[in-house]
Design a protein around this motif. Structure first.
Motif, PDB file in Angstrom:
ATOM      1  N   LEU A 159       0.911  -1.228  -0.054  1.00 50.22           N
ATOM      2  CA  LEU A 159       0.027  -0.129  -0.055  1.00 50.22           C
ATOM      3  C   LEU A 159       0.884   1.256  -0.101  1.00 50.22           C
ATOM      4  O   LEU A 159       1.757   1.375   0.872  1.00 50.22           O
ATOM      5  CB  LEU A 159      -0.854   0.095   1.412  1.00 50.22           C
ATOM      6  N   TYR A 160       0.627   2.081  -0.907  1.00 56.55           N
ATOM      7  CA  TYR A 160       1.142   3.509  -0.969  1.00 56.55           C
ATOM      8  C   TYR A 160       2.592   3.574  -1.232  1.00 56.55           C
ATOM      9  O   TYR A 160       3.445   4.480  -0.906  1.00 56.55           O
ATOM     10  CB  TYR A 160       0.728   4.578   0.358  1.00 56.55           C
ATOM     11  N   ARG A 161       3.221   2.230  -1.410  1.00 57.70           N
ATOM     12  CA  ARG A 161       4.815   2.413  -1.882  1.00 57.70           C
ATOM     13  C   ARG A 161       5.373   3.272  -2.786  1.00 57.70           C
ATOM     14  O   ARG A 161       6.317   3.959  -2.689  1.00 57.70           O
ATOM     15  CB  ARG A 161       5.277   0.834  -2.161  1.00 57.70           C
ATOM     16  N   ASP A 162       4.219   3.597  -3.831  1.00 58.77           N
ATOM     17  CA  ASP A 162       4.624   4.678  -4.777  1.00 58.77           C
ATOM     18  C   ASP A 162       4.517   5.806  -4.351  1.00 58.77           C
ATOM     19  O   ASP A 162       4.992   6.868  -5.277  1.00 58.77           O
ATOM     20  CB  ASP A 162       3.806   4.232  -6.123  1.00 58.77           C
ATOM     21  N   ARG A 163       3.610   6.100  -3.369  1.00 53.95           N
ATOM     22  CA  ARG A 163       3.492   7.439  -2.929  1.00 53.95           C
ATOM     23  C   ARG A 163       4.271   7.938  -1.849  1.00 53.95           C
ATOM     24  O   ARG A 163       4.970   9.278  -1.935  1.00 53.95           O
ATOM     25  CB  ARG A 163       2.109   7.794  -2.512  1.00 53.95           C
ATOM     26  N   PHE A 164       4.644   7.222  -0.783  1.00 56.74           N
ATOM     27  CA  PHE A 164       5.408   7.489   0.308  1.00 56.74           C
ATOM     28  C   PHE A 164       6.745   6.630   0.405  1.00 56.74           C
ATOM     29  O   PHE A 164       6.622   5.406   0.245  1.00 56.74           O
ATOM     30  CB  PHE A 164       4.626   7.536   1.473  1.00 56.74           C
ATOM     31  N   GLN A 165       7.737   7.378   0.548  1.00 54.03           N
ATOM     32  CA  GLN A 165       9.153   6.577   0.827  1.00 54.03           C
ATOM     33  C   GLN A 165       9.246   6.400   2.284  1.00 54.03           C
ATOM     34  O   GLN A 165       9.742   5.359   2.718  1.00 54.03           O
ATOM     35  CB  GLN A 165      10.206   7.297   0.472  1.00 54.03           C
ATOM     36  N   HIS A 166       8.742   7.296   3.274  1.00 48.34           N
ATOM     37  CA  HIS A 166       8.766   7.085   4.794  1.00 48.34           C
ATOM     38  C   HIS A 166       7.507   7.252   5.327  1.00 48.34           C
ATOM     39  O   HIS A 166       6.653   8.220   5.202  1.00 48.34           O
ATOM     40  CB  HIS A 166       9.959   7.949   5.526  1.00 48.34           C
ATOM     41  N   VAL A 167       7.198   6.389   6.339  1.00 48.89           N
ATOM     42  CA  VAL A 167       5.916   6.613   7.188  1.00 48.89           C
ATOM     43  C   VAL A 167       6.196   6.698   8.659  1.00 48.89           C
ATOM     44  O   VAL A 167       6.922   5.633   9.049  1.00 48.89           O
ATOM     45  CB  VAL A 167       5.097   5.533   6.625  1.00 48.89           C
ATOM     46  N   PHE A 168       5.762   7.501   9.501  1.00 49.80           N
ATOM     47  CA  PHE A 168       5.909   7.661  10.768  1.00 49.80           C
ATOM     48  C   PHE A 168       4.811   7.430  11.338  1.00 49.80           C
ATOM     49  O   PHE A 168       3.574   8.216  11.359  1.00 49.80           O
ATOM     50  CB  PHE A 168       6.722   8.866  10.962  1.00 49.80           C
ATOM     51  N   PRO A 197      19.391   8.418   6.808  1.00 51.75           N
ATOM     52  CA  PRO A 197      19.810   9.912   7.344  1.00 51.75           C
ATOM     53  C   PRO A 197      18.773  10.949   7.488  1.00 51.75           C
ATOM     54  O   PRO A 197      18.042  10.857   6.425  1.00 51.75           O
ATOM     55  CB  PRO A 197      21.162  10.384   6.813  1.00 51.75           C
ATOM     56  N   ILE A 198      18.503  11.695   8.518  1.00 51.25           N
ATOM     57  CA  ILE A 198      17.603  12.696   8.464  1.00 51.25           C
ATOM     58  C   ILE A 198      17.412  13.777   7.450  1.00 51.25           C
ATOM     59  O   ILE A 198      16.546  13.918   6.793  1.00 51.25           O
ATOM     60  CB  ILE A 198      17.657  13.655  10.059  1.00 51.25           C
ATOM     61  N   SER A 199      18.815  14.049   6.865  1.00 49.89           N
ATOM     62  CA  SER A 199      19.079  14.977   5.846  1.00 49.89           C
ATOM     63  C   SER A 199      18.334  14.174   4.535  1.00 49.89           C
ATOM     64  O   SER A 199      17.846  14.961   3.595  1.00 49.89           O
ATOM     65  CB  SER A 199      20.358  15.328   5.547  1.00 49.89           C
ATOM     66  N   GLN A 200      18.697  13.017   4.227  1.00 52.36           N
ATOM     67  CA  GLN A 200      17.968  12.395   3.291  1.00 52.36           C
ATOM     68  C   GLN A 200      16.807  12.508   3.355  1.00 52.36           C
ATOM     69  O   GLN A 200      15.745  12.370   2.313  1.00 52.36           O
ATOM     70  CB  GLN A 200      18.596  10.903   3.120  1.00 52.36           C
ATOM     71  N   ILE A 201      16.037  11.817   4.492  1.00 55.33           N
ATOM     72  CA  ILE A 201      14.659  11.775   4.708  1.00 55.33           C
ATOM     73  C   ILE A 201      13.863  13.419   4.394  1.00 55.33           C
ATOM     74  O   ILE A 201      12.883  13.200   3.686  1.00 55.33           O
ATOM     75  CB  ILE A 201      14.193  11.442   6.216  1.00 55.33           C
ATOM     76  N   LEU A 202      14.516  14.163   4.928  1.00 51.45           N
ATOM     77  CA  LEU A 202      13.791  15.539   4.436  1.00 51.45           C
ATOM     78  C   LEU A 202      14.106  16.254   3.238  1.00 51.45           C
ATOM     79  O   LEU A 202      13.499  17.174   2.884  1.00 51.45           O
ATOM     80  CB  LEU A 202      14.234  16.506   5.925  1.00 51.45           C
TER      81      LEU A 202
END
Length: 1135
Positions: A159-168, A197-202
């Protein structure tokens, strides 16, 4: 079939037997065909699933289809709990919505059902993908379960793999324990395992999804920081400010959010809320309740036993609509099984079920004493909006360490490993204990009034006057103060309670709140929990005022003169409302109206229940279970609501119940068939109170009406008016009806449609004209028009349809005046503003759909019409479809109307989708029909309404039947009968060998899972008429006799659609190779046939006979029809 066939006929010109039921595609493979002499079960076939959607141009206001790869595994629906999700246009609790909730007549539809993969789809009004989705719903309805499933499905790549790279994911009750956090620390808390890393996530904020579960639980206000201040992601700030900045889009404005909340009044909590997408969780669908039992019980036999027991109890089955309640029911039943006792759970209310759960879980007297302290802790937490407790909090209330350990062991409380704190197993459990604490503290009579004031003041301070009855704690309080609950508490705590003093508390709550708030749906829930007849009678008597929504009302009503309109969404609400109606003496009429466009002017004071989600068998069961005790109810209108056999069975049980006083029953257009008539006939045969029954727009058939006649002949029958369609009935059945009328002067059997509750007619002196059956008979004889199913029935009666071009299937109808017109045979329905001429052409889907990418992502769901009419003359058109909507398995938002225009295809979202049609308002016309969007990778069958066709060999002494199930589509019927569908596509059928048919045969179709009867037909030897004589070679001296191919030359040129197979059979016998190739060289079928006939001038009798035999093998239905026309005979099976 290889030889000529005759076809089953049901008293119609076209030979076919029709009986609509829920038949699942592929229809013939999902049901048993049962015979009393022989069983033959076709092999099941799995239908292939379609993949992705393509980009398609959409009409303004419609839904945009887009490419989606989000759902990649076929078993998503099998791996997760399926909850009913309702996407709303706006929340009911917002200030804007409260104003819109008032309706002068009929409330507008507020949204549509969606699936879990549609949460972030474009909204209906903005067509923009949602960034903020709020999941709201009642306590225990499954909100947290839903969002945890979203995280799990994303993690597993479903589910939603094409839309979201990270889910919190965040639990707000735990997040609120943190005082300050930086954005980096927040993201770290939301991950199970650091992924990057946080920089990559953001770096890609548009690929981030934050899930906040229970946003309204903590006592916080999420105010954003000053937008002009730009803080680094490592800088700490108060948690509420950080969340407020994220939701207010001061930080990461491109990120997406998924929130859960009990209430829609979040503006006070989140001042910068904006315009989110609201989705309400409505609990388990009917089929998912059963699935849950098989997930809960490890043993299949135990699961089956438990669910059969629950299914037999309408109240328990309804309570199981709420997942948390379903868990409690399963838990209690499991404990009864472990004790070796018979299943005996009989809880009628939520409160009673909680008490039963506690009595089974806590049987030690010491622990029951300790429970008092736990109740006090719960009440303190509710007052302070606190759900997490430290060990010192528990000890301060007097809880001993061993008691804490025992409560943990039995699952009443639980420990949060992340914060080393405690919480109740469910927030509902904490609210229940809080309500119990108020009763335990109010035992002393000398402080009764003061304690009542304190309790009511605390509740009002906590929830507010306008939301008081929506609070679970208050509903539990009403339930615990009932007579039965107080008895249980006395046994549980070994103490006495003054019931009189307790009732004073309820009256005190009502006196404090009702002056400030008219009766609300929340109050009805409280009254249901109390089960107090005196209280119910008093409050329901006051319901002659207006029911209005509370701030968080799930249902709302308004009053128009003597009518109350109420929107309900769930079976729980239906149970509550219909229970309370029993005590409402002034509501004499009840209407369950899903169609909303009828707007009957019923004269009796009434209540109209509206529901945007399908009414299931479980819904009907609880409705009729309560209505049998509604002694003041005299009229019931269920028109327009599809009813299964199970639903009608429960209606039958209500009508024959001694307490039932219903006099008038409307079942117009409810999908009733001859099978249902057996139950209705039983109602007529007993001494029931029913005097008027309306069964119009149902396909009862001759057999069904004969069953009704049996009931009418019974001396105990009190019926005076019966309305049903007679156009399709045989002369014998109509004669039988007229004979019954003649013998009973008080009985009127009419087929003239009359709006319900029509204002009585008056004479010249303004006096009311008598409406007795005898006078109505006289009026009918003078004015009742004759008509057929092919006519359009409107305000003036039937309007004949004119054949313009039979080869093109082109027809014309001239509607004489403004009004609503319906054609039973096609299912078309027009609402016109003036007299108008309409041309209707039946088209083939393959001619249009095969040229578009939608042929692989959408399913044809109805006929394709090319309608031509003067612009602006039609205000609404209802297009027929054959998808069955009774069982909630199909989302109506997946329906679209396809328009095939010069520039391409346009998909339009219908204004309304009902059981047999989809409605378009202010329509434009072009070749148009209904398509159903298929969800890729979800293994589910689409239920369809089907018709039954039975064929048998003409010339064999031993009888062999071929049984076909095909979608109930007027164009498919014609194509199948005349073999017009693609010759290369064989229609599946079941072959049933009978042998010599010297006795009657009963055919039945049952579903495999529950063996419910869906269709039946009784075949008798005399039903099979003698076969038509063979066409023998004409004698050489009888030149005056015309051969079949010469007699029907013109028809054969036009109507033979598969010429090549015919040529193959003639090659080498009649045609030489040169002649064979010459015919095949022609471009069209008609040119090929003309060429073939040009060669036939030199044929002898043998060649013509070979042509006839070859044609009979390749086009048997066409040969049969032409023979019937020429000889005036029909070979058929009649019922």
């Amino acid at each position: 079939m290889g030889k000529s066939q005759s076809k089953q006929k049901s008293d119609k010109k076209i030979a076919w037997c029709k009986d609509e039921e829920d038949i699942y595609t592929n229809p013939i493979t999902d049901h048993y065909v049962l015979l009393k002499r022989m069983n033959r079960r076709p092999k099941p076939r799995r239908d292939s699933l379609l993949e992705t959607f393509q980009e398609v141009h959409m009409k303004q206001g419609g839904l945009t289809l887009y490419s989606t790869q989000s759902l990649k595994r076929k078993n998503l629906s099998q791996n997760f709990t399926n909850l009913l999700l309702f996407q709303k246009l706006c929340p009911r609790g917002s200030e804007n919505l409260v104003r819109k909730s008032w309706h002068s007549c009929v409330p507008e539809e507020e949204g549509h059902v969606i699936e879990i993969q549609d949460l972030f789809n474009p909204s209906l009004d903005t067509q923009k993908e949602a960034q903020l989705v709020i999941i709201e719903g009642a306590a225990g309805i499954g909100k947290s379960t839903l969002v945890r499933q979203v995280r799990r499905a994303w993690k597993e790549g479903q589910l939603y793999r094409d839309r979201f790279q990270h889910v919190f994911f965040f639990s707000c009750r735990e997040l609120a324990q943190c005082k300050q956090l930086s954005l980096a620390e927040l993201i770290e808390q939301g991950q199970e395992v650091p992924t990057a890393p946080i920089s990559q996530i953001l770096s890609h904020p548009e690929k981030l999804l934050f899930i906040l579960d229970g946003i309204d639980e903590p006592a916080w206000v999420l105010e954003e920081q000053n937008p002009e201040l730009s803080l680094h992601w490592s800088q700490t700030q108060p948690v509420n400010t950080l969340l407020g900045s994220l939701l207010g889009k001061s930080i990461l404005p491109e990120a997406s959010f998924l929130l859960t909340a009990r209430t829609t009044t979040l503006q006070k909590i989140i001042p910068s809320l904006g315009q989110p997408c609201w989705v309400e969780v409505l609990g388990f669908a009917q089929y998912e309740r059963e699935n849950y039992f098989y997930k809960y019980f490890a043993n299949v036999r135990d699961a089956t036993t438990a669910f059969i027991f629950v299914k037999s109890n309408p109240v328990l089955l309804t309570l199981c609509e709420v997942p948390w309640m379903c868990w409690l029911v399963c838990n209690c039943l499991k404990r009864e099984m472990l004790q070796g006792s018979d299943l005996s759970l009989t809880s009628k209310t939520t409160t009673a079920l909680y008490l039963k759960y506690l009595s089974m879980k806590i049987q030690d007297q010491y622990m029951r004493i300790q429970l008092r302290a736990l109740c006090s802790l719960a009440a303190q937490g509710i007052c302070r909006r606190k759900t997490l407790f430290s060990e010192s909090d528990l000890c301060n209330q007097g809880l001993a360490e061993d008691a804490i350990a025992n409560f943990l062991e039995i699952g009443v409380i639980q420990m949060q490993p992340s914060s080393l704190s405690y919480s109740f197993a469910h927030l509902c459990l904490q609210e229940f204990f809080a309500a119990m604490s108020y009763i335990l503290k109010n035992r002393k009579k000398r402080h009764g009034d003061m304690e009542d004031d304190r309790i009511v003041g605390t509740l009002v301070e906590q929830y507010g006057r306008y939301n008081l009855f929506e609070a679970p704690t208050v509903r539990f309080l009403f339930g615990l103060l009932s007579k039965e609950a107080l008895k249980e508490m006395e046994k549980f705590f070994h103490c006495n309670f003054s019931r009189k003093a307790k009732l004073k508390l309820l009256w005190h709550i009502l006196a404090t709140t009702q002056p400030h708030q008219p009766p609300s749906m929340g109050l009805l829930h409280c009254l249901y929990e109390s089960q107090e007849k005196e209280l119910l009678t008093h409050v329901m008597h006051d319901l002659q005022g207006t029911i209005v929504p509370g701030t968080n009302d799930i249902a709302h009503t308004v009053v128009q003169t003597n009518v109350k309109h109420l929107v309900i969404q769930t079976d729980m609400e239906l149970m509550v409302v219909t229970f309370c109606i029993q005590f409402c003496c002034h509501v004499r009429s009840l209407q369950v109206n899903m169609e909303r466009q009828k707007g009957y002017a019923l004269m009796a004071p009434r209540m109209v229940l509206y529901r945007w989600t399908p009414i299931t068998d479980a819904s009907w069961k609880i409705l009729f279970s309560n209505l049998k005790f509604a002694r003041n109810l005299e009229e019931l209108d269920l028109s327009g609501n599809p009813m299964s056999f199970c639903a009608v069975l429960n209606l039958y049980k209500t009508l024959v119940h001694p307490e039932c006083q219903l006099k008038i029953l409307w079942l117009v257009e409810c999908g009733l068939t001859s099978t249902h008539c057996s139950l209705l006939a039983e109602v007529l045969s007993v001494h029931s109170s029913l005097t008027e029954l309306d069964l119009q727009l149902n396909d009862l058939g001759n057999r069904g009406v004969r069953r009704l006649c049996e009931g009418l002949r019974n001396p105990a029958c009190n019926l005076s008016v019966l309305r049903l369609d007679q156009a399709s009935l045989s002369d014998q059945v109509i004669t039988e009806l007229r004979t019954l009328e003649a013998k009973n002067a008080n009985l009127l059997i009419s087929s003239t449609w009359k709006p319900h509750g029509m204002v009585p007619t008056t004479n010249m002196d303004k006096e009311e004209v008598d409406d007795s059956p005898a006078l109505l008979k006289q009026q009918r004889q003078q004015s009742e028009p004759l008509g057929t199913e092919d006519d359009f029935w409107g305000p003036t009666g039937p309007v004949a349809t004119e054949v313009v071009d039979r080869e093109r299937n082109l027809y014309r109808v001239q509607l004489p005046m403004a009004g609503s017109y319906h054609c039973p045979s096609t299912g078309l329905h027009f609402v016109v503003t003036r007299a108008v001429t309409i041309e209707i052409e039946f088209c083939a889907w393959s001619q249009y759909l095969n040229k578009t990418p939608l042929q692989h992502s959408h399913m044809v769901a109805g006929p394709l019409f090319d309608i031509k009419v003067e612009q602006g003359a039609v205000t609404a058109v209802y297009l027929p479809h054959f998808v069955a909507l009774q069982e909630e398995t199909v989302d109506i938002s997946l329906f679209h109307v396809a328009h095939f225009q010069e520039h391409g295809m346009v998909l339009e979202t219908p204004a309304r989708v009902e059981e047999h049609y989809a409605a378009l308002e202010s329509p434009s016309f072009s070749p148009m029909g209904i398509l159903l969007r298929l969800i890729p990778a979800v293994g589910q069958f689409i239920p369809i309404n089907s018709i039954t066709l039975i064929y048998y060999h003409l010339y064999l002494e031993n009888v062999t039947f071929h049984l076909y199930l095909v979608p109930n589509d007027c164009t498919i019927r014609k194509e199948l009968e005349l073999c017009y569908r693609s010759p290369g596509e064989s229609q599946l059928f079941s072959e049933i060998y009978i042998g010599r048919m010297d006795s009657e045969i009963m055919l039945e179709i049952r579903d495999k899972r529950h063996m419910n009867l869906l269709w039946e037909a009784l075949l008798q030897p005399e039903d099979l008429r003698p076969a038509l004589p063979r066409i023998s070679s004409a004698p050489r001296d009888a030149l005056s006799l015309i051969h079949f191919m010469d007699e029907h030359r013109e028809q054969l040129v036009v109507r033979v659609t598969s010429v090549d197979p015919l040529l193959d059979k003639l090659y080498g016998v009649v045609l030489s190779e040169e002649e064979y190739e010459a015919v095949r060289a022609e471009t069209t079928n008609q040119d090929k046939m003309r060429k073939l006939f040009s060669l036939s001038y030199s044929w002898n009798q043998f060649c013509k006979d070979r042509f006839y035999l070859a044609l009979k093998e390749t086009h048997p239905h066409l040969v049969m029809e032409l023979l019937e026309k020429s000889r005036g005979e029909v070979v058929s099976v009649r019922f």
